[in-house]
Design an enzyme around this catalytic site. Sequence first.
Site, PDB file in Angstrom:
ATOM      1  N   CYS A 116      78.973 110.558 111.167  1.00 62.76           N
ATOM      2  CA  CYS A 116      80.144 110.547 112.059  1.00 62.76           C
ATOM      3  C   CYS A 116      81.194 109.301 111.564  1.00 62.76           C
ATOM      4  O   CYS A 116      82.270 109.454 111.740  1.00 62.76           O
ATOM      5  CB  CYS A 116      79.879 110.508 113.547  1.00 62.76           C
ATOM      6  SG  CYS A 116      78.763 111.677 113.830  1.00 62.76           S
ATOM      7  N   HIS A 257      85.582 107.945 117.029  1.00 67.76           N
ATOM      8  CA  HIS A 257      84.841 109.206 116.760  1.00 67.76           C
ATOM      9  C   HIS A 257      84.737 109.903 118.187  1.00 67.76           C
ATOM     10  O   HIS A 257      84.509 109.350 119.096  1.00 67.76           O
ATOM     11  CB  HIS A 257      83.425 108.849 116.393  1.00 67.76           C
ATOM     12  CG  HIS A 257      82.296 110.027 116.115  1.00 67.76           C
ATOM     13  ND1 HIS A 257      82.796 110.980 115.503  1.00 67.76           N
ATOM     14  CD2 HIS A 257      81.116 110.002 116.620  1.00 67.76           C
ATOM     15  CE1 HIS A 257      81.638 111.987 115.692  1.00 67.76           C
ATOM     16  NE2 HIS A 257      80.855 111.356 116.281  1.00 67.76           N
ATOM     17  N   ASN A 287      82.149 117.699 118.714  1.00 67.79           N
ATOM     18  CA  ASN A 287      81.649 116.763 117.605  1.00 67.79           C
ATOM     19  C   ASN A 287      81.934 117.486 116.291  1.00 67.79           C
ATOM     20  O   ASN A 287      80.836 117.998 115.910  1.00 67.79           O
ATOM     21  CB  ASN A 287      80.531 116.069 117.858  1.00 67.79           C
ATOM     22  CG  ASN A 287      79.865 115.022 117.051  1.00 67.79           C
ATOM     23  OD1 ASN A 287      80.884 114.725 116.093  1.00 67.79           O
ATOM     24  ND2 ASN A 287      79.047 114.212 117.392  1.00 67.79           N
TER      25      ASN A 287
HETATM   26  N1  ACO Z   1      72.951 122.905 129.457  1.00 64.69           N
HETATM   27  C1  ACO Z   1      72.349 122.801 130.491  1.00 64.69           C
HETATM   28  N2  ACO Z   1      71.470 121.704 130.510  1.00 64.69           N
HETATM   29  C2  ACO Z   1      71.166 120.949 129.549  1.00 64.69           C
HETATM   30  C3  ACO Z   1      72.049 121.315 128.291  1.00 64.69           C
HETATM   31  C4  ACO Z   1      72.617 122.228 128.276  1.00 64.69           C
HETATM   32  N3  ACO Z   1      73.609 122.473 127.066  1.00 64.69           N
HETATM   33  N4  ACO Z   1      71.253 120.252 127.443  1.00 64.69           N
HETATM   34  C5  ACO Z   1      70.324 119.608 127.974  1.00 64.69           C
HETATM   35  N5  ACO Z   1      70.248 120.251 129.279  1.00 64.69           N
HETATM   36  C6  ACO Z   1      69.183 119.623 130.086  1.00 64.69           C
HETATM   37  C7  ACO Z   1      67.920 119.000 129.470  1.00 64.69           C
HETATM   38  O1  ACO Z   1      67.038 120.002 129.324  1.00 64.69           O
HETATM   39  C8  ACO Z   1      67.606 118.036 130.851  1.00 64.69           C
HETATM   40  O2  ACO Z   1      67.005 118.691 131.644  1.00 64.69           O
HETATM   41  P1  ACO Z   1      65.551 118.330 132.273  1.00 64.69           P
HETATM   42  O3  ACO Z   1      66.085 116.884 133.133  1.00 64.69           O
HETATM   43  O4  ACO Z   1      64.896 119.166 133.104  1.00 64.69           O
HETATM   44  O5  ACO Z   1      64.644 117.731 131.253  1.00 64.69           O
HETATM   45  C9  ACO Z   1      68.854 117.461 131.439  1.00 64.69           C
HETATM   46  O6  ACO Z   1      69.882 118.581 130.896  1.00 64.69           O
HETATM   47  C10 ACO Z   1      69.205 116.181 130.833  1.00 64.69           C
HETATM   48  O7  ACO Z   1      69.076 116.207 129.282  1.00 64.69           O
HETATM   49  P2  ACO Z   1      69.670 114.692 128.650  1.00 64.69           P
HETATM   50  O8  ACO Z   1      69.552 115.107 127.152  1.00 64.69           O
HETATM   51  O9  ACO Z   1      68.906 113.623 129.183  1.00 64.69           O
HETATM   52  O10 ACO Z   1      71.316 114.814 129.078  1.00 64.69           O
HETATM   53  P3  ACO Z   1      72.037 113.602 128.630  1.00 64.69           P
HETATM   54  O11 ACO Z   1      72.920 113.304 129.869  1.00 64.69           O
HETATM   55  O12 ACO Z   1      71.840 112.639 128.026  1.00 64.69           O
HETATM   56  O13 ACO Z   1      73.406 114.420 127.727  1.00 64.69           O
HETATM   57  C11 ACO Z   1      74.049 114.291 125.478  1.00 64.69           C
HETATM   58  C12 ACO Z   1      73.110 114.794 126.636  1.00 64.69           C
HETATM   59  C13 ACO Z   1      75.297 115.037 126.007  1.00 64.69           C
HETATM   60  C14 ACO Z   1      73.682 114.989 124.111  1.00 64.69           C
HETATM   61  C15 ACO Z   1      73.995 112.989 125.398  1.00 64.69           C
HETATM   62  O14 ACO Z   1      72.828 112.312 125.454  1.00 64.69           O
HETATM   63  C16 ACO Z   1      74.943 112.359 124.226  1.00 64.69           C
HETATM   64  O15 ACO Z   1      76.185 112.571 124.114  1.00 64.69           O
HETATM   65  N6  ACO Z   1      74.305 111.795 123.175  1.00 64.69           N
HETATM   66  C17 ACO Z   1      74.817 111.181 122.096  1.00 64.69           C
HETATM   67  C18 ACO Z   1      75.009 112.091 121.203  1.00 64.69           C
HETATM   68  C19 ACO Z   1      75.926 111.698 120.086  1.00 64.69           C
HETATM   69  O16 ACO Z   1      76.830 111.012 120.222  1.00 64.69           O
HETATM   70  N7  ACO Z   1      75.669 112.018 118.754  1.00 64.69           N
HETATM   71  C20 ACO Z   1      76.514 111.292 117.837  1.00 64.69           C
HETATM   72  C21 ACO Z   1      75.940 111.543 116.484  1.00 64.69           C
HETATM   73  S1  ACO Z   1      76.002 112.972 115.765  1.00 64.69           S
HETATM   74  C22 ACO Z   1      75.805 113.001 114.232  1.00 64.69           C
HETATM   75  O17 ACO Z   1      75.703 111.784 113.721  1.00 64.69           O
HETATM   76  C23 ACO Z   1      76.088 114.351 113.432  1.00 64.69           C
END
Ligand code: ACO
Length: 330
Positions: A116, A257, A287
């Site tokens: 990114c 980003h 993203n």
């Molecule tokens: N829809 C519904 N539920 C979902 C989904 C979905 N699409 N995806 C995950 N869940 C569920 C999970 O299974 C989990 O359920 P559980 O509690 O029963 O186990 C729950 O939602 C919470 O999951 P988390 O992964 O903990 O959710 P979080 O609030 O952390 O959000 C997210 C996930 C959006 C990916 C967040 O962690 C995030 O934005 N992280 C940063 C990602 C990023 O910025 N990456 C950048 C680099 S990418 C690159 O360099 C190419």
Amino acid sequence: MKLAWGVEIAGTGLGIPDRVVTNDDLAQRLDTSDDWIVQRTGIRERRLGRPDETTLPLATKASWAALADAGLTPQDIDLIICGTITPEHQLPATACELQAALGCRWVPAFDIAAACCGFVWSMTTAAQYIHTGMADRALVVGAEYLTSITDMEERSMAILFGDGAGAAILRRSDDPQRGVLAARMGADGARGRLIWVPAGGAAEPATTRTVNERLHYMRMSGREVYKFAVTQMHEIIQETASEAGVTVADIALVVPHQSNLRIIESACKRAGVPPERVVVNIDRYGNTSAASVAIALHEARQAGRIRPGQLLMLVAFGAGLTWGSLLMRV
Ligand code: ACO
């Protein structure tokens, strides 16, 4: 306030796929919902490329648009840098293929694989080439076809990413008021496996097994990356400003980003950047990794949000882990 390198953004351009995929579209085949995606990420829709809208065609489209915006031809370009983690081919560099597609001269052309941070690092690198006299007019591109490394069966990943490209022409400026004031680049390789693609490289070349085990798709520890981003991004903004001898309040526009709306809002709030000075388009693109800052920069310029003489900051973090910023007086 010191001016580090005398450069200006002469033009920008966009190359995005036509196909819009909404959260509801994804919810038809994955166990997810528009509500969940909007609340957790701020994403409402993304562009996903068809097989003929991959990294190179998108980069080429963005580059032609940036050249036209700058009033230049491919012959005027003397450096091409492409930020991408989804190169058109593993070999050669997409920047070389882009050079041929545009009909540029035999100028240096290389990719930067900083996820990114790809566009921000490419802009910083191009600015340094111009500063040292090795180039006068650089074509800088951020382009991705993340569709190729995203597991569309995995709901936690499929909702996040989109395809697209943005390009900028960076040109030498003799105006003592215009140019880069400060830039930061950093990496922590020890945390590399927080976002990675296990197979397809030298360590694990493609085999039937790696394909069957879906090892050619991105794996991400979302929560760990989230924590890293919210703690790191506001510090980069503040440190870059102070290195340039300005305050965060002096910055007219921050182009971050587009990874997650909550990360952007939290980082900018902690850094002291008011929301009206932050470019956000994640709702429409998701993203797009290296393309994200490039696309947002282009849209901000098109909307007249950056005026001559103002301070502009580009800032990103991503896989690697990597982070970077560029503060310019435009
Ligand atoms: N829809 C519904 N539920 C979902 C989904 C979905 N699409 N995806 C995950 N869940 C569920 C999970 O299974 C989990 O359920 P559980 O509690 O029963 O186990 C729950 O939602 C919470 O999951 P988390 O992964 O903990 O959710 P979080 O609030 O952390 O959000 C997210 C996930 C959006 C990916 C967040 O962690 C995030 O934005 N992280 C940063 C990602 C990023 O910025 N990456 C950048 C680099 S990418 C690159 O360099 C190419």
